[in-house]
Design an enzyme around this catalytic site. Structure first.
Site, PDB file in Angstrom:
ATOM      1  N   LYS A  13       0.830  -1.215   0.000  1.00 18.76           N
ATOM      2  CA  LYS A  13       0.000   0.000   0.000  1.00 18.76           C
ATOM      3  C   LYS A  13       0.861   1.261   0.000  1.00 18.76           C
ATOM      4  O   LYS A  13       0.651   2.171  -0.792  1.00 18.76           O
ATOM      5  CB  LYS A  13      -0.924   0.022   1.244  1.00 18.76           C
ATOM      6  N   ARG A 127      11.626  -6.167   4.516  1.00 17.65           N
ATOM      7  CA  ARG A 127      11.479  -4.699   4.449  1.00 17.65           C
ATOM      8  C   ARG A 127      12.497  -4.001   5.356  1.00 17.65           C
ATOM      9  O   ARG A 127      12.768  -4.424   6.468  1.00 17.65           O
ATOM     10  CB  ARG A 127      10.074  -4.287   4.883  1.00 17.65           C
ATOM     11  N   ARG A 160      11.469  -2.483  10.825  1.00 16.68           N
ATOM     12  CA  ARG A 160      10.425  -1.988  11.721  1.00 16.68           C
ATOM     13  C   ARG A 160      10.222  -2.973  12.860  1.00 16.68           C
ATOM     14  O   ARG A 160      10.210  -4.174  12.644  1.00 16.68           O
ATOM     15  CB  ARG A 160       9.109  -1.810  10.942  1.00 16.68           C
ATOM     16  N   ARG A 171      -0.666  -8.564  13.829  1.00 18.10           N
ATOM     17  CA  ARG A 171      -1.202  -7.567  12.879  1.00 18.10           C
ATOM     18  C   ARG A 171      -2.168  -8.230  11.897  1.00 18.10           C
ATOM     19  O   ARG A 171      -3.184  -7.646  11.517  1.00 18.10           O
ATOM     20  CB  ARG A 171      -0.054  -6.882  12.123  1.00 18.10           C
TER      21      ARG A 171
HETATM   22  P1  AP5 Z   1       4.830  -1.622   1.828  1.00 19.56           P
HETATM   23  O1  AP5 Z   1       4.499  -0.776   0.653  1.00 19.56           O
HETATM   24  O2  AP5 Z   1       5.621  -1.033   2.934  1.00 19.56           O
HETATM   25  O3  AP5 Z   1       3.490  -2.347   2.375  1.00 19.56           O
HETATM   26  P2  AP5 Z   1       2.249  -1.771   3.177  1.00 19.56           P
HETATM   27  O4  AP5 Z   1       1.030  -2.423   2.631  1.00 19.56           O
HETATM   28  O5  AP5 Z   1       2.287  -0.275   3.221  1.00 19.56           O
HETATM   29  O6  AP5 Z   1       2.569  -2.415   4.593  1.00 19.56           O
HETATM   30  P3  AP5 Z   1       2.525  -1.846   6.067  1.00 19.56           P
HETATM   31  O7  AP5 Z   1       3.141  -2.940   6.898  1.00 19.56           O
HETATM   32  O8  AP5 Z   1       3.135  -0.480   6.170  1.00 19.56           O
HETATM   33  O9  AP5 Z   1       1.007  -1.761   6.314  1.00 19.56           O
HETATM   34  P4  AP5 Z   1       0.295  -1.752   7.617  1.00 19.56           P
HETATM   35  O10 AP5 Z   1      -1.059  -1.358   7.217  1.00 19.56           O
HETATM   36  O11 AP5 Z   1       0.384  -3.005   8.424  1.00 19.56           O
HETATM   37  O12 AP5 Z   1       1.144  -0.705   8.514  1.00 19.56           O
HETATM   38  P5  AP5 Z   1       0.947   0.829   8.829  1.00 19.56           P
HETATM   39  O13 AP5 Z   1       2.247   1.479   8.688  1.00 19.56           O
HETATM   40  O14 AP5 Z   1      -0.235   1.391   8.113  1.00 19.56           O
HETATM   41  O15 AP5 Z   1       5.593  -2.928   1.271  1.00 19.56           O
HETATM   42  C1  AP5 Z   1       6.048  -3.941   2.153  1.00 19.56           C
HETATM   43  C2  AP5 Z   1       7.401  -4.477   1.633  1.00 19.56           C
HETATM   44  O16 AP5 Z   1       7.193  -5.125   0.380  1.00 19.56           O
HETATM   45  C3  AP5 Z   1       8.454  -3.383   1.369  1.00 19.56           C
HETATM   46  O17 AP5 Z   1       9.710  -3.886   1.714  1.00 19.56           O
HETATM   47  C4  AP5 Z   1       8.373  -3.138  -0.154  1.00 19.56           C
HETATM   48  O18 AP5 Z   1       9.614  -2.707  -0.681  1.00 19.56           O
HETATM   49  C5  AP5 Z   1       7.978  -4.521  -0.649  1.00 19.56           C
HETATM   50  N1  AP5 Z   1       7.147  -4.469  -1.854  1.00 19.56           N
HETATM   51  C6  AP5 Z   1       6.166  -3.571  -2.136  1.00 19.56           C
HETATM   52  N2  AP5 Z   1       5.609  -3.855  -3.317  1.00 19.56           N
HETATM   53  C7  AP5 Z   1       6.214  -4.985  -3.779  1.00 19.56           C
HETATM   54  C8  AP5 Z   1       6.055  -5.783  -4.950  1.00 19.56           C
HETATM   55  N3  AP5 Z   1       5.153  -5.465  -5.891  1.00 19.56           N
HETATM   56  N4  AP5 Z   1       6.850  -6.871  -5.101  1.00 19.56           N
HETATM   57  C9  AP5 Z   1       7.755  -7.204  -4.151  1.00 19.56           C
HETATM   58  N5  AP5 Z   1       7.967  -6.486  -3.027  1.00 19.56           N
HETATM   59  C10 AP5 Z   1       7.188  -5.389  -2.833  1.00 19.56           C
HETATM   60  O19 AP5 Z   1       0.526   0.771  10.374  1.00 19.56           O
HETATM   61  C11 AP5 Z   1       1.438   0.420  11.372  1.00 19.56           C
HETATM   62  C12 AP5 Z   1       0.753   0.525  12.728  1.00 19.56           C
HETATM   63  O20 AP5 Z   1       0.311   1.884  12.955  1.00 19.56           O
HETATM   64  C13 AP5 Z   1      -0.521  -0.296  12.900  1.00 19.56           C
HETATM   65  O21 AP5 Z   1      -0.244  -1.641  13.263  1.00 19.56           O
HETATM   66  C14 AP5 Z   1      -1.230   0.482  14.010  1.00 19.56           C
HETATM   67  O22 AP5 Z   1      -0.650   0.228  15.255  1.00 19.56           O
HETATM   68  C15 AP5 Z   1      -0.936   1.922  13.628  1.00 19.56           C
HETATM   69  N6  AP5 Z   1      -1.949   2.488  12.709  1.00 19.56           N
HETATM   70  C16 AP5 Z   1      -1.742   2.929  11.439  1.00 19.56           C
HETATM   71  N7  AP5 Z   1      -2.884   3.389  10.899  1.00 19.56           N
HETATM   72  C17 AP5 Z   1      -3.843   3.232  11.860  1.00 19.56           C
HETATM   73  C18 AP5 Z   1      -5.229   3.494  11.904  1.00 19.56           C
HETATM   74  N8  AP5 Z   1      -5.881   4.007  10.847  1.00 19.56           N
HETATM   75  N9  AP5 Z   1      -5.901   3.215  13.037  1.00 19.56           N
HETATM   76  C19 AP5 Z   1      -5.269   2.708  14.115  1.00 19.56           C
HETATM   77  N10 AP5 Z   1      -3.952   2.404  14.145  1.00 19.56           N
HETATM   78  C20 AP5 Z   1      -3.246   2.660  13.020  1.00 19.56           C
END
Ligand code: AP5
Length: 214
Positions: A13, A127, A160, A171
């Site tokens: 994402k 990552r 991370r 998660r």
């Molecule tokens: P990446 O693009 O980083 O993936 P992502 O979907 O953004 O993954 P996240 O782990 O960041 O999502 P998340 O929703 O769990 O975490 P968030 O930060 O929102 O890609 C992942 C890896 O794959 C990278 O190494 C990339 O290079 C690689 N990659 C990408 N595309 C690829 C491809 N096509 N092929 C191969 N490799 C690829 O949230 C973290 C924490 O914050 C939550 O757990 C929670 O505690 C809090 N939080 C955030 N938002 C909220 C909310 N709205 N409400 C409450 N708590 C929240």
């Protein structure tokens, strides 16, 4: 365009939202990135956020909704935005609708990235991120030019805390319990677009542009 990007942890994402924001010239608003910045501070709030995130739990809705509402009211979001990581449950989705109503606008798409479980674990375990500028790498599919250093500012890359195995599992549970119901929420409103998230970053990006008609 006013887009939310949905999908499990590690679906890509953030990677795609960042590229799309550059392409469309609208802000990429990632609640996870905003929270990680605050969590890096040695304040009471920073410590509380760090504990919640490192455990793989969600930050309380009231705080999250208020933060997003304020961010969407800023002038750079008036012509569109890409929300990544928000909404995360049905109550947040309802709060987003309300915030957009207040701004006299509506969401255009809710895009779901579909990625299988084994690919999720592979993506998350490889990552590395730059805490200075937020750049995201993968040690196999998107490595930095110099070993474990950010291409933009040379900062040492880190894994991370919530990408450790136990937290990834938690998660994924939280995603299944709280975030999955969002798909019905947006399907019923005719906003949901489901998209294959597999393939290279470039292939996924081309697919995304095709869906958006760009
Ligand atoms: P990446 O693009 O980083 O993936 P992502 O979907 O953004 O993954 P996240 O782990 O960041 O999502 P998340 O929703 O769990 O975490 P968030 O930060 O929102 O890609 C992942 C890896 O794959 C990278 O190494 C990339 O290079 C690689 N990659 C990408 N595309 C690829 C491809 N096509 N092929 C191969 N490799 C690829 O949230 C973290 C924490 O914050 C939550 O757990 C929670 O505690 C809090 N939080 C955030 N938002 C909220 C909310 N709205 N409400 C409450 N708590 C929240």
């Amino acid at each position: 365009m006013r887009i939310v990007i949905l999908g499990p942890p590690g679906a890509g994402k953030g990677t795609q939202a960042s590229r799309l924001a550059d392409h469309l010239g609208i802000p990429h608003i990632a609640t996870g990135d905003i929270f990680r910045q605050v969590a890096a501070e040695e304040t009471e709030l920073g410590r509380r956020l760090r504990a919640t995130m490192d455990a793989g739990e969600l930050v309380p809705d009231e705080f999250t909704n208020e933060l997003v509402k304020d961010r969407l009211a800023k002038s750079d979001a008036s012509n569109g935005f890409i929300l990544d990581g928000y909404p995360r449950n049905v109550d947040q989705a309802a709060a987003l609708d309300e915030a957009l109503d207040d701004l006299g606008t509506k969401l255009s798409h809710a895009i779901k990235f579909m990625v299988r479980g084994d690919d999720i674990v592979r993506r998350l375990s490889g990552r590395r991120i730059c805490l200075e500028c937020g750049a995201v790498y993968h040690m196999e599919t998107h490595p930095p030019q110099e070993n474990e250093k950010c291409d933009h500012d040379g900062t040492s890359l880190v894994r991370r805390e919530d990408d450790m195995e136990d937290t990834i599992l938690r998660r994924l549970e939280v995603y299944g319990e709280q975030t999955r119901p969002l798909y019905d929420f947006y399907r019923e409103r005719g906003k949901l677009v489901e998209m294959d998230g597999l393939g290279s970053e470039e292939e996924v990006f081309e697919r995304l542009l095709g869906i958006l008609g760009h």
